[in-house]
Design a protein around this motif. Structure first.
Motif, short mmCIF file in Angstrom:
data_model
loop_
_atom_site.label_atom_id
_atom_site.label_comp_id
_atom_site.label_asym_id
_atom_site.label_seq_id
_atom_site.Cartn_x
_atom_site.Cartn_y
_atom_site.Cartn_z
N LYS A 72 0.84 -1.21 0.00
CA LYS A 72 0.00 0.00 0.00
C LYS A 72 0.87 1.25 0.00
O LYS A 72 0.56 2.24 -0.68
CB LYS A 72 -0.93 0.01 1.20
N PHE A 73 1.97 1.22 0.74
CA PHE A 73 2.90 2.35 0.77
C PHE A 73 3.46 2.60 -0.62
O PHE A 73 3.52 3.75 -1.09
CB PHE A 73 4.02 2.06 1.76
N ILE A 74 3.86 1.55 -1.31
CA ILE A 74 4.39 1.69 -2.68
C ILE A 74 3.34 2.29 -3.60
O ILE A 74 3.63 3.17 -4.43
CB ILE A 74 4.88 0.32 -3.20
N THR A 75 2.10 1.83 -3.45
CA THR A 75 0.99 2.36 -4.26
C THR A 75 0.77 3.84 -3.95
O THR A 75 0.62 4.67 -4.86
CB THR A 75 -0.30 1.58 -3.97
N ASP A 76 0.75 4.19 -2.68
CA ASP A 76 0.51 5.58 -2.28
C ASP A 76 1.60 6.50 -2.83
O ASP A 76 1.30 7.61 -3.31
CB ASP A 76 0.46 5.69 -0.75
N ILE A 77 2.87 6.07 -2.77
CA ILE A 77 3.97 6.90 -3.27
C ILE A 77 3.90 7.03 -4.79
O ILE A 77 4.15 8.11 -5.35
CB ILE A 77 5.33 6.30 -2.85
N ALA A 78 3.52 5.95 -5.48
CA ALA A 78 3.39 6.02 -6.93
C ALA A 78 2.34 7.06 -7.32
O ALA A 78 2.53 7.82 -8.29
CB ALA A 78 3.01 4.65 -7.49
N LEU B 243 1.32 9.58 -5.37
CA LEU B 243 1.69 10.90 -4.83
C LEU B 243 2.77 11.57 -5.67
O LEU B 243 2.67 12.75 -6.00
CB LEU B 243 2.20 10.74 -3.39
N GLU B 244 3.83 10.80 -6.04
CA GLU B 244 5.00 11.39 -6.69
C GLU B 244 5.21 10.88 -8.12
O GLU B 244 6.09 11.38 -8.82
CB GLU B 244 6.26 11.09 -5.87
N GLY B 245 4.42 9.90 -8.56
CA GLY B 245 4.58 9.40 -9.92
C GLY B 245 5.87 8.62 -10.11
O GLY B 245 6.44 8.61 -11.21
N ILE B 246 6.33 7.95 -9.06
CA ILE B 246 7.57 7.18 -9.11
C ILE B 246 7.31 5.80 -8.52
O ILE B 246 6.62 5.66 -7.51
CB ILE B 246 8.69 7.87 -8.30
N VAL B 247 7.86 4.77 -9.17
CA VAL B 247 7.69 3.41 -8.70
C VAL B 247 8.90 3.00 -7.86
O VAL B 247 10.04 3.12 -8.30
CB VAL B 247 7.53 2.42 -9.87
N PHE B 248 8.63 2.54 -6.65
CA PHE B 248 9.65 1.93 -5.80
C PHE B 248 9.38 0.43 -5.75
O PHE B 248 8.22 0.01 -5.73
CB PHE B 248 9.63 2.55 -4.40
N ASP B 249 10.43 -0.36 -5.72
CA ASP B 249 10.23 -1.81 -5.82
C ASP B 249 9.97 -2.41 -4.44
O ASP B 249 10.35 -1.83 -3.41
CB ASP B 249 11.46 -2.48 -6.45
N PRO B 250 9.33 -3.59 -4.38
CA PRO B 250 8.96 -4.17 -3.09
C PRO B 250 10.09 -4.86 -2.34
O PRO B 250 9.93 -5.20 -1.18
CB PRO B 250 7.87 -5.18 -3.48
N VAL B 251 11.23 -5.08 -3.01
CA VAL B 251 12.33 -5.82 -2.39
C VAL B 251 13.30 -4.90 -1.66
O VAL B 251 13.73 -5.18 -0.54
CB VAL B 251 13.06 -6.68 -3.44
N THR C 256 13.91 -0.74 -2.48
CA THR C 256 13.61 0.68 -2.27
C THR C 256 12.30 0.92 -1.55
O THR C 256 12.17 1.86 -0.77
CB THR C 256 13.62 1.44 -3.61
N GLY C 257 11.31 0.08 -1.81
CA GLY C 257 10.03 0.24 -1.14
C GLY C 257 10.16 0.06 0.36
O GLY C 257 9.63 0.85 1.16
N LYS C 258 10.88 -0.98 0.76
CA LYS C 258 11.09 -1.22 2.19
C LYS C 258 11.94 -0.13 2.83
O LYS C 258 11.67 0.32 3.95
CB LYS C 258 11.73 -2.59 2.41
N ALA C 259 13.00 0.26 2.13
CA ALA C 259 13.91 1.26 2.70
C ALA C 259 13.23 2.62 2.83
O ALA C 259 13.39 3.32 3.85
CB ALA C 259 15.17 1.37 1.86
N LEU C 260 12.47 3.04 1.81
CA LEU C 260 11.77 4.32 1.91
C LEU C 260 10.67 4.25 2.97
O LEU C 260 10.45 5.22 3.70
CB LEU C 260 11.17 4.70 0.55
N PHE C 261 10.00 3.12 3.06
CA PHE C 261 9.02 2.91 4.12
C PHE C 261 9.68 3.11 5.49
O PHE C 261 9.13 3.78 6.37
CB PHE C 261 8.44 1.50 4.02
N GLY C 262 10.89 2.56 5.65
CA GLY C 262 11.63 2.73 6.90
C GLY C 262 11.99 4.17 7.16
O GLY C 262 11.86 4.67 8.28
N LEU C 263 12.46 4.87 6.12
CA LEU C 263 12.81 6.29 6.27
C LEU C 263 11.59 7.11 6.68
O LEU C 263 11.66 7.93 7.61
CB LEU C 263 13.40 6.83 4.96
N ILE D 234 18.64 7.29 -2.05
CA ILE D 234 19.16 6.67 -3.27
C ILE D 234 18.14 5.68 -3.81
O ILE D 234 17.85 4.66 -3.18
CB ILE D 234 20.49 5.94 -3.03
N HIS D 235 17.57 5.98 -4.97
CA HIS D 235 16.66 5.04 -5.62
C HIS D 235 17.51 4.06 -6.42
O HIS D 235 18.02 4.39 -7.49
CB HIS D 235 15.68 5.78 -6.54
#
Length: 331
Positions: free
Chosen positions: A269-275, A277-285, A287-294, A312-313
């Motif tokens: 859901k976080f990856i979906t929300d960011i996509a 919000l910002e029009g950028i895809v983060f992967d689930p393995v 960047t998605g986890k790391a950005l979620f942590g940040l 860093i993407h």
């Protein structure tokens, strides 16, 4: 300051830096910027190509004609290596850890498209005997007249470390151009090489910036040992040695979720929300986890209002497709 090892110029560099305006405003804390290393190429895109520039130059200079590397079934590194090998005229063998019957999709499909020879290894044997497996394959290829260069997981070893040491120099130049100083650079940690290169680069080019890693597998203790090992290996290719102490290693532990390459609905859901919000895809393995942590750490007040954070993407977009049936869209 020192002479870099030779590199093959394979990536589209420099990659841009831009501010995540909407996310920064939404969180009301630090200013969040993105280093777009997801656009270093198409099928070679992501962080691995920076490392492979130095690795493949080393392989060419030492007279190798074949590369062997390894990773999970959906390894971004193996995919990038397969295409780089094809471009440079190398045979490529990838050793992949499997749990079930592999589905030929995403990164694995691209491995095959690039012509890599795939070797599936049961996960227990892979975890316990990987070095032996790689060496046996190297010896087998030698008997066939091939000279095979072994690239470890994620190209995270001494020569590969120069990819993100060079990236730190690139970031330093961009900071001068933009007249900006980042308080933090945050990166996912999956095999340790990106973090180690940035940390070494901090010592040389970014003294006012703290390098922070968010591990997506294993734990802090594991990566402290791994980072020290890669750091030490790098000096075989340098005419200087730079000390590293434990206090230099900043890892935010606890965001690996339910396991490597496994996703929770909250993460997706976080990856979906960011996509959206910002029009950028983060992967689930990664960047998605790391950005979620940040973002979670920002919400907890561990990054302050007015501070500047560069994330860093590291790419990995193909890793989202095997998860497609797990996403739950409200519209």
């Amino acid at each position: 300051m020192f002479n870099y090892p030779r590199r093959e110029k394979l990536a589209l560099l420099p990659t841009p830096i831009h501010k995540l305006e909407k996310l920064s405003k939404l969180l009301g804390g630090p200013e969040i910027y993105l280093k777009r290393d997801d656009v270093t190429g198409s099928v070679v895109g992501g962080n691995k190509i920076r490392k492979l520039e130095f690795v493949m130059a080393d392989a060419i200079d030492k007279g190798y004609d074949t590369v062997i590397t390894c990773g999970g079934i959906q390894s971004n590194h193996c995919r990038a290596t397969a295409f780089v090998a094809a471009k440079l005229g190398f045979d490529c063998h990838v050793v992949l850890k499997k749990f079930d019957t592999p589905i030929i999709e995403a990164n694995l499909f691209l491995d095959k498209l690039a012509g890599a020879d795939i070797h599936y290894i049961d996960h227990d044997k892979y975890d316990n005997n990987l070095e032996e497996i790689l060496k046996e394959l190297q010896d087998k290829l030698a008997k066939e007249g091939k000279k095979a260069y072994i690239i470890p997981t994620g190209a995270s070893f001494g020569i590969g470390n120069f990819g993100y040491l060079k990236a730190a120099e690139e970031i330093s130049e961009q900071c001068k151009q933009k007249d900006i100083t980042f308080h933090y650079i945050v990166t996912p940690i999956g095999s340790g090489g990106t973090y180690t290169g940035l940390s070494l680069g901090k010592k040389l080019y970014l003294p006012e910036t703290k390098i922070v890693g968010v591990n997506v597998c294993d734990d802090r203790e594991y990566f402290v040992k791994k980072i020290k090992k890669i750091w030490k290996e790098s000096f075989a290719f340098m005419d200087v040695e730079i000390p590293l102490v434990d206090e230099d290693i900043n890892i935010i532990d606890g965001y690996g979720g339910i396991g490597y390459a496994k996703s929770t609905q909250e993460e997706l859901k976080f990856i979906t929300d960011i996509a959206r919000l910002e029009g950028i895809v983060f992967d689930p393995v990664y960047t998605g986890k790391a950005l979620f942590g940040l973002v979670d750490q920002i919400k907890k007040g561990n990054f302050k209002k007015g501070e500047k954070v560069l994330f860093i993407h590291t790419g990995g977009i193909f890793g989202i497709f095997p998860k497609k049936d797990m996403f739950q869209f409200e519209k």
